[in-house]
Design a protein around this motif. Structure first.
Motif, PDB file in Angstrom:
ATOM      1  N   UNK A  24      57.466  53.409  14.773  1.00 48.96           N
ATOM      2  CA  UNK A  24      57.981  54.695  14.265  1.00 48.96           C
ATOM      3  C   UNK A  24      56.822  55.646  13.960  1.00 48.96           C
ATOM      4  N   UNK A  25      55.774  55.138  13.323  1.00 46.30           N
ATOM      5  CA  UNK A  25      54.610  55.979  13.011  1.00 46.30           C
ATOM      6  C   UNK A  25      53.969  56.496  14.298  1.00 46.30           C
ATOM      7  N   UNK A  26      53.866  55.629  15.309  1.00 48.72           N
ATOM      8  CA  UNK A  26      53.280  56.036  16.583  1.00 48.72           C
ATOM      9  C   UNK A  26      54.099  57.157  17.222  1.00 48.72           C
ATOM     10  N   UNK A  27      55.416  57.036  17.186  1.00 49.48           N
ATOM     11  CA  UNK A  27      56.274  58.087  17.746  1.00 49.48           C
ATOM     12  C   UNK A  27      56.015  59.406  17.026  1.00 49.48           C
ATOM     13  N   UNK A  79      53.756  64.821  17.539  1.00 51.19           N
ATOM     14  CA  UNK A  79      53.059  66.013  17.052  1.00 51.19           C
ATOM     15  C   UNK A  79      51.811  66.317  17.887  1.00 51.19           C
ATOM     16  N   UNK A  80      51.218  65.298  18.498  1.00 57.88           N
ATOM     17  CA  UNK A  80      50.000  65.504  19.292  1.00 57.88           C
ATOM     18  C   UNK A  80      50.280  65.979  20.718  1.00 57.88           C
ATOM     19  N   UNK A  81      51.228  65.337  21.399  1.00 51.29           N
ATOM     20  CA  UNK A  81      51.440  65.624  22.822  1.00 51.29           C
ATOM     21  C   UNK A  81      52.807  66.217  23.125  1.00 51.29           C
ATOM     22  N   UNK A  85      56.137  61.827  25.766  1.00 52.24           N
ATOM     23  CA  UNK A  85      56.148  60.461  25.248  1.00 52.24           C
ATOM     24  C   UNK A  85      56.588  59.457  26.303  1.00 52.24           C
ATOM     25  N   UNK A  86      55.908  58.312  26.309  1.00 51.28           N
ATOM     26  CA  UNK A  86      56.304  57.186  27.155  1.00 51.28           C
ATOM     27  C   UNK A  86      56.246  55.922  26.303  1.00 51.28           C
ATOM     28  N   UNK A  87      56.986  54.920  26.717  1.00 55.75           N
ATOM     29  CA  UNK A  87      56.962  53.654  25.986  1.00 55.75           C
ATOM     30  C   UNK A  87      55.558  53.055  25.988  1.00 55.75           C
ATOM     31  N   UNK A  88      54.852  52.994  27.131  1.00 59.77           N
ATOM     32  CA  UNK A  88      53.487  52.431  27.093  1.00 59.77           C
ATOM     33  C   UNK A  88      52.553  53.193  26.147  1.00 59.77           C
ATOM     34  N   UNK A  89      52.674  54.511  26.105  1.00 62.05           N
ATOM     35  CA  UNK A  89      51.838  55.325  25.213  1.00 62.05           C
ATOM     36  C   UNK A  89      52.135  54.971  23.750  1.00 62.05           C
ATOM     37  N   UNK A  90      53.407  54.893  23.415  1.00 61.21           N
ATOM     38  CA  UNK A  90      53.819  54.573  22.046  1.00 61.21           C
ATOM     39  C   UNK A  90      53.377  53.166  21.680  1.00 61.21           C
ATOM     40  N   UNK A  91      53.611  52.213  22.583  1.00 57.20           N
ATOM     41  CA  UNK A  91      53.232  50.818  22.325  1.00 57.20           C
ATOM     42  C   UNK A  91      51.731  50.705  22.087  1.00 57.20           C
TER      43      UNK A  91
END
Length: 187
Positions: free
Chosen positions: A21-24, A29-31, A36-42
């Protein structure tokens, strides 16, 4: 697709949920949400993409889960000492939050990634809990109170309809008119 597993109230599952959740929120806010993609969030969360897919199914269900958490009220409703004023203040704040660009985006996300209706039910439960606090306070002061379902039907439902389908001319006065209209007293 299988239903999402129930999160334990602690342990690894809670840590994974919190970090994802924090990563999302950070990456959004950054990109921007669209990037957003799952690999980026993971990667940001320090978990594997398969962990995210196993837990949430897909990106939309993850965004839906994050949106539901963001729609959770952070504080109890204001206590002004009067049912009409309490409910009017709460309705005004509810409308303001839901009608904001971020509120509308959270509503969309919460509903789009909600194949079984559980997120919509959770969002409704948040409103019902807040209303229940207001009504219990008023009953404790000896005021006549409607039931939670009536407030949901007469205040929350019209607000949500307008937010979703007719967002123009929404303001605090509209929310207060809804409350005054069914309580029959100044709010």
């Amino acid at each position: 697709m299988s239903p999402r597993p129930m999160a334990r109230p602690g342990g690894r599952s809670a840590r994974v949920q919190a970090s994802v959740h924090a990563a999302v929120r950070e990456l959004e806010s950054e990109v921007g949400r669209e990037a957003l993609t799952v690999p980026m969030i993971a990667g940001r969360a320090g978990v594997t993409p398969s962990t995210v897919y196993r837990r949430w199914g897909d990106l939309q269900e993850l965004l839906s889960d994050v949106a539901v958490e963001r729609l959770r009220p952070e504080a109890p409703p204001e206590d002004t000492g009067d049912l009409g004023s309490d409910l009017g203040a709460w309705a005004e704040q509810f409308l303001e939050e839901m009608a904001s660009p971020s509120g509308r985006a959270y509503i969309r996300d919460a509903l789009l990634g909600d194949p079984d209706g559980g997120n919509a039910g959770q969002c409704s439960a948040y409103a019902a809990e807040q209303i229940d606090v207001i009504l219990a306070r008023a009953a404790g002061r000896g005021e006549d109170t409607p039931d939670v379902g009536t407030v949901l039907d007469r205040v929350v439902a019209p607000v949500m309809y307008r937010v979703l389908f007719r967002p123009d001319q929404l303001d605090a006065a509209y929310a207060r008119r809804l409350v005054t209209g069914f309580l029959g007293a100044p709010a």
